[in-house]
Scaffold this motif. Structure first.
Motif, mmCIF file in Angstrom:
data_model
loop_
_atom_site.group_PDB
_atom_site.id
_atom_site.type_symbol
_atom_site.label_atom_id
_atom_site.label_comp_id
_atom_site.label_asym_id
_atom_site.label_seq_id
_atom_site.Cartn_x
_atom_site.Cartn_y
_atom_site.Cartn_z
ATOM 1 N N TYR A 1 -6.861 -6.989 -2.171
ATOM 2 C CA TYR A 1 -5.808 -5.873 -2.427
ATOM 3 C C TYR A 1 -4.850 -6.234 -3.237
ATOM 4 C CZ TYR A 1 -3.725 -1.403 -1.486
ATOM 5 O OH TYR A 1 -3.033 -0.309 -1.516
ATOM 6 N N ASN B 1 -11.086 3.105 -1.815
ATOM 7 C CA ASN B 1 -11.500 4.432 -1.159
ATOM 8 C C ASN B 1 -12.720 4.954 -1.924
ATOM 9 O OD1 ASN B 1 -9.814 4.416 1.423
ATOM 10 N ND2 ASN B 1 -8.213 4.734 -0.182
ATOM 11 N N GLN C 1 -5.091 1.867 -4.313
ATOM 12 C CA GLN C 1 -5.963 2.804 -3.252
ATOM 13 C C GLN C 1 -7.184 3.816 -3.610
ATOM 14 O OE1 GLN C 1 -2.612 5.438 -2.039
ATOM 15 N NE2 GLN C 1 -1.786 3.876 -0.730
ATOM 16 N N GLN D 1 0.056 1.461 -7.161
ATOM 17 C CA GLN D 1 -0.381 1.740 -5.732
ATOM 18 C C GLN D 1 -1.388 2.781 -5.586
ATOM 19 O OE1 GLN D 1 2.777 3.159 -3.336
ATOM 20 N NE2 GLN D 1 1.584 3.261 -1.538
#
Length: 89
Positions: free
Chosen positions: A10, A67, A63, A59
């Motif tokens: 990440y 996802n 994400q 960011q």
């Protein structure tokens, strides 16, 4: 992948690094270009783009990468225990 490896992936993607992943005998490559990321499936000499993701911020981009359901209808979050990071550039 362990929780630490998942967090490292990440963080690496957040900072614009590229990653090669392996899942169920298949290889994938996340290529970053500014505020976009393209996920490719690698099969020998053939590179097949699967999904391009564009976002307004790092960011948001990171994400979405984790996802978006792009590998067998599953996201990286869904596959975290079964996916292997083979390289980070």
């Amino acid at each position: 992948m362990t929780t630490k490896e998942f967090r490292d992936l990440y963080d690496s993607l957040f900072y614009g690094h590229e990653a090669e992943l392996k899942y169920d005998g298949r290889c994938f490559y996340l290529e970053q270009n500014g505020m976009s990321t393209t996920l490719y499936e690698l099969d020998g000499d053939i590179t097949q783009p699967l999904k391009k993701i564009i976002a307004a911020t790092r960011q948001e981009l990171t994400q979405i990468i984790f996802n978006e359901k792009v590998i067998n209808g599953k996201s990286l979050n869904d596959l975290r225990e079964n996916i292997e990071v083979t390289a980070i550039d």
